[in-house]
Design a protein around this motif. Structure first.
Motif, mmCIF file in Angstrom:
data_model
loop_
_atom_site.group_PDB
_atom_site.id
_atom_site.type_symbol
_atom_site.label_atom_id
_atom_site.label_comp_id
_atom_site.label_asym_id
_atom_site.label_seq_id
_atom_site.Cartn_x
_atom_site.Cartn_y
_atom_site.Cartn_z
ATOM 1 N N ASP A 48 37.263 27.235 44.257
ATOM 2 C CA ASP A 48 37.633 27.335 43.020
ATOM 3 C C ASP A 48 38.128 26.362 42.081
ATOM 4 O OD1 ASP A 48 35.656 29.951 42.982
ATOM 5 O OD2 ASP A 48 37.880 30.642 43.790
ATOM 6 N N ALA A 49 37.982 26.209 41.055
ATOM 7 C CA ALA A 49 38.843 25.490 39.835
ATOM 8 C C ALA A 49 39.831 26.057 40.045
ATOM 9 C CB ALA A 49 37.910 25.705 38.640
ATOM 10 N N PRO A 50 41.029 24.557 39.375
ATOM 11 C CA PRO A 50 42.129 25.200 39.209
ATOM 12 C C PRO A 50 42.427 26.393 38.788
ATOM 13 C CG PRO A 50 42.408 23.082 39.047
ATOM 14 C CD PRO A 50 40.641 23.180 39.142
ATOM 15 N N PRO A 51 41.767 26.582 37.039
ATOM 16 C CA PRO A 51 42.173 27.795 36.164
ATOM 17 C C PRO A 51 41.724 29.244 36.819
ATOM 18 C CG PRO A 51 41.100 25.395 35.231
ATOM 19 C CD PRO A 51 40.774 25.103 35.879
ATOM 20 N N VAL A 52 40.708 29.659 37.166
ATOM 21 C CA VAL A 52 39.833 30.130 38.596
ATOM 22 C C VAL A 52 40.834 30.920 39.334
ATOM 23 C CG1 VAL A 52 37.749 31.252 39.455
ATOM 24 C CG2 VAL A 52 37.928 29.915 37.854
ATOM 25 N N ALA A 53 41.360 29.292 40.353
ATOM 26 C CA ALA A 53 42.133 29.786 41.108
ATOM 27 C C ALA A 53 43.797 30.777 40.820
ATOM 28 C CB ALA A 53 42.244 28.837 42.623
ATOM 29 N N ALA A 54 44.132 29.763 39.744
ATOM 30 C CA ALA A 54 45.813 30.743 39.308
ATOM 31 C C ALA A 54 44.759 31.855 38.945
ATOM 32 C CB ALA A 54 46.070 29.627 37.906
ATOM 33 N N ALA A 55 44.092 32.156 38.002
ATOM 34 C CA ALA A 55 44.023 34.298 37.780
ATOM 35 C C ALA A 55 43.830 34.810 39.013
ATOM 36 C CB ALA A 55 42.880 33.289 36.801
ATOM 37 N N LYS A 56 43.238 34.527 40.211
ATOM 38 C CA LYS A 56 43.038 34.861 41.536
ATOM 39 C C LYS A 56 44.671 34.925 42.118
ATOM 40 C CE LYS A 56 38.236 34.036 42.279
ATOM 41 N NZ LYS A 56 37.267 33.680 43.761
#
Length: 81
Positions: A29-37
Motif C-alpha cells: 500500500d501507499a504510505p497514507p493507506v499503510a499509516a491508516a491501517k
C-alpha cells in the motif's frame, strides 16, 4: 463494522508493533493507506519513510543539561499563589 483498534491521539507515541504493521502494509500500500491501517498519521508515515528504525531503537531525547535556576523560587513563590 466496529473496529477494536484505538484511534491515534495527539501526543501519543508510536510503538514498535505499529511500526512493524506499517512496514508490512507498506509493501503493498501507499504510505497514507499503510499509516491508516497501522493507526497513525500520514505525516508520521512519511517521517518513517526516511528513518526505518524501530521507535525502541532510537536514542532517547536528552533532558536538561543543567539544574533549573528557578526551581526553588517556583516552589516557594509560585505554588503558594
Amino acid at each position: 463494522m466496529f473496529s477494536a483498534r484505538i484511534p491515534p491521539l495527539p501526543g501519543r507515541h508510536v510503538i514498535d508493533h505499529q511500526m512493524r504493521l506499517y512496514m508490512k502494509f507498506r509493501q503493498t500500500d501507499a504510505p497514507p493507506v499503510a499509516a491508516a491501517k497501522a493507526s497513525f498519521s500520514t505525516a508520521t508515515a512519511y517521517r518513517f519513510e526516511h528513518d526505518h528504525r524501530l521507535p525502541s531503537h532510537k536514542q532517547p531525547v536528552r533532558g536538561r543539561r543543567r539544574p533549573d535556576p528557578l526551581a526553588d523560587l517556583f516552589e516557594t513563590e509560585i505554588v503558594p499563589m
